[in-house]
Design an enzyme around this catalytic site. Structure first.
Site, PDB file in Angstrom:
ATOM      1  N   TYR A  12      -9.211 -27.544  39.832  1.00 13.59           N
ATOM      2  CA  TYR A  12      -8.855 -27.076  41.172  1.00 13.59           C
ATOM      3  C   TYR A  12      -7.517 -26.336  41.179  1.00 13.59           C
ATOM      4  O   TYR A  12      -7.397 -25.220  41.687  1.00 13.59           O
ATOM      5  CB  TYR A  12      -8.809 -28.250  42.157  1.00 13.59           C
ATOM      6  CG  TYR A  12      -8.059 -27.893  43.410  1.00 13.59           C
ATOM      7  CD1 TYR A  12      -8.656 -27.117  44.399  1.00 13.59           C
ATOM      8  CD2 TYR A  12      -6.741 -28.286  43.592  1.00 13.59           C
ATOM      9  CE1 TYR A  12      -7.958 -26.750  45.535  1.00 13.59           C
ATOM     10  CE2 TYR A  12      -6.029 -27.928  44.714  1.00 13.59           C
ATOM     11  CZ  TYR A  12      -6.646 -27.156  45.696  1.00 13.59           C
ATOM     12  OH  TYR A  12      -5.944 -26.778  46.810  1.00 13.59           O
ATOM     13  N   ASP A  70     -11.900 -28.373  46.368  1.00 12.24           N
ATOM     14  CA  ASP A  70     -11.266 -29.652  46.670  1.00 12.24           C
ATOM     15  C   ASP A  70     -12.121 -30.397  47.692  1.00 12.24           C
ATOM     16  O   ASP A  70     -13.244 -29.999  47.998  1.00 12.24           O
ATOM     17  CB  ASP A  70      -9.839 -29.445  47.172  1.00 12.24           C
ATOM     18  CG  ASP A  70      -9.782 -28.807  48.561  1.00 12.24           C
ATOM     19  OD1 ASP A  70     -10.823 -28.305  49.042  1.00 12.24           O
ATOM     20  OD2 ASP A  70      -8.696 -28.812  49.171  1.00 12.24           O
ATOM     21  N   GLU A  82       0.781 -26.800  45.514  1.00 13.48           N
ATOM     22  CA  GLU A  82      -0.517 -27.417  45.247  1.00 13.48           C
ATOM     23  C   GLU A  82      -0.364 -28.844  44.729  1.00 13.48           C
ATOM     24  O   GLU A  82      -1.110 -29.742  45.130  1.00 13.48           O
ATOM     25  CB  GLU A  82      -1.315 -26.576  44.241  1.00 13.48           C
ATOM     26  CG  GLU A  82      -1.793 -25.244  44.775  1.00 13.48           C
ATOM     27  CD  GLU A  82      -2.810 -25.383  45.897  1.00 13.48           C
ATOM     28  OE1 GLU A  82      -3.423 -26.462  46.029  1.00 13.48           O
ATOM     29  OE2 GLU A  82      -2.996 -24.412  46.654  1.00 13.48           O
TER      30      GLU A  82
END
Length: 353
Positions: free
Chosen positions: A120, A138, A37
């Protein structure tokens, strides 16, 4: 859009048959998910994939990551940009080892308290690793939800972020939170794309407000434009036989803790003579400066800055005094240092060995 189980069902069905085969989708390890991520923030998947594999090979666990030095992390990260991501990851890895016994927290709020992990990323780790019902919102999610629902609230405002996060959480399938988040992000990345979305193949094309109103290209809405700062970097590459000089960027600026050649920043594209006058080089009397090469100006585009830069190769007769941050480096060792992209490009252009 009100609570509609058919949305999540359609989305998950689409995902089952259209998802890309990506390595981080084969694991529930929070460390690997966190790594993917962070790497994929501001980075394309085709570029980030190699870095993800490289980091897992070098540091298979968060404990291994924490043991590495910052210079080692930055060197492996070189080329990805946004280096604060790497520095924050290193800080967080050490915090997880020292305060959490090497285990990622298994709840959203604790994840959110870790450096470099925002709403997020915390939601992504919580949902994918632990299947906790938190929507990961996102840019892809903003785009999909704004188009399907015809929402014109600017996404770069507090009101917009709250509205879209609430909607995503309302639509989230709590039994398949991780898959739902990945499906929604995948849908935006591959089908509901910024330009020329695949509306003909979209499972929501009969209910999409943007498609019906022909507003696909104008959604999502952003309120403000980013102000771009323009800067001019003159790098002095000093030929000292088998050695040259580097400095570490330690100020709270771009490329912090990366190495570069001695730098003179000017207000514009100044003439070479004026640039040398403004440089921090202190030369002895009667010293001779030979300009071996002056490269053309090049441009490095960052999210908030445009950097114009050039390299000035100098051979100086006699000793010089450099800023205290400068270190003398054997040319054969120069590739061991983590450097910004402009420096990396110049090193690869020139035959240093």
């Amino acid at each position: 859009m009100t609570k509609d189980t058919s949305f999540s069902q359609k989305l998950l069905h689409w995902y089952e048959f259209n998802k890309r085969d990506l390595p981080w989708r084969e694991t529930a390890d929070p460390y690997a998910i966190w790594l993917s991520e962070i790497i994929l923030q501001q980075t394309r998947i085709d570029q980030g994939m190699a870095y993800y594999i490289r980091f897992l090979d070098a540091y298979p666990s968060v404990n291994d990551f924490a043991k590495a030095s910052e210079d080692e992390i930055l060197k492996l990260w070189q080329g990805l940009g946004y280096y604060s991501r790497a520095r924050n990851m290193h800080h967080t890895a050490r915090e997880i080892v020292s305060q959490h016994q090497g285990h990622f927290p298994a709840d959203y709020q604790s994840l959110l308290r870790l450096k470099g992990i925002g709403e997020y990323t915390a939601a992504a780790i919580a949902s994918i690793a632990y299947n906790l019902p938190h929507a990961a919102v996102d840019g892809n999610v903003f785009r999909v939800l704004s188009r399907i629902n015809g929402i014109e609230t600017p996404i770069d405002t507090g009101q917009g972020k709250k509205q879209f996060t609430a909607l995503a959480n309302e639509l989230l399938d709590p039994q398949q939170a991780g898959n739902f988040n990945q499906a929604l992000m995948e849908f935006g990345a591959t089908l509901c794309t910024p330009k020329k979305p695949g509306c003909a193949n979209c499972p929501f094309n009969t209910s999409c407000v943007a498609l019906r109103n022909k507003t696909t290209e104008s959604l999502p809405v952003k309120k403000g434009k980013v102000k771009i700062r323009t800067r001019f970097f003159n790098y002095l590459i000093i030929n000292d036989g088998s050695h040259t000089y580097l400095s570490k960027r330690t100020s709270n600026d771009i490329w912090k803790n990366l190495y570069e050649f001695p730098l003179t920043e000017t207000s514009d594209k100044k003439e070479l003579h004026q640039t040398l006058v403004e440089s921090q080089l202190i030369l002895p009397q009667n010293a001779k400066i030979e300009i071996e090469e002056e490269t053309p100006w090049q441009k490095q585009v960052l999210s908030h800055q445009h950097i114009f830069y050039r390299f000035i190769y100098l051979k100086i007769g006699g000793k010089i005094k450099l800023p205290s941050s400068a270190i003398k480096v054997n040319k054969k060792d120069i590739f061991n240092f983590a450097v910004p992209k402009p420096i990396e490009k110049e090193l690869n252009r020139n035959n240093w060995l």
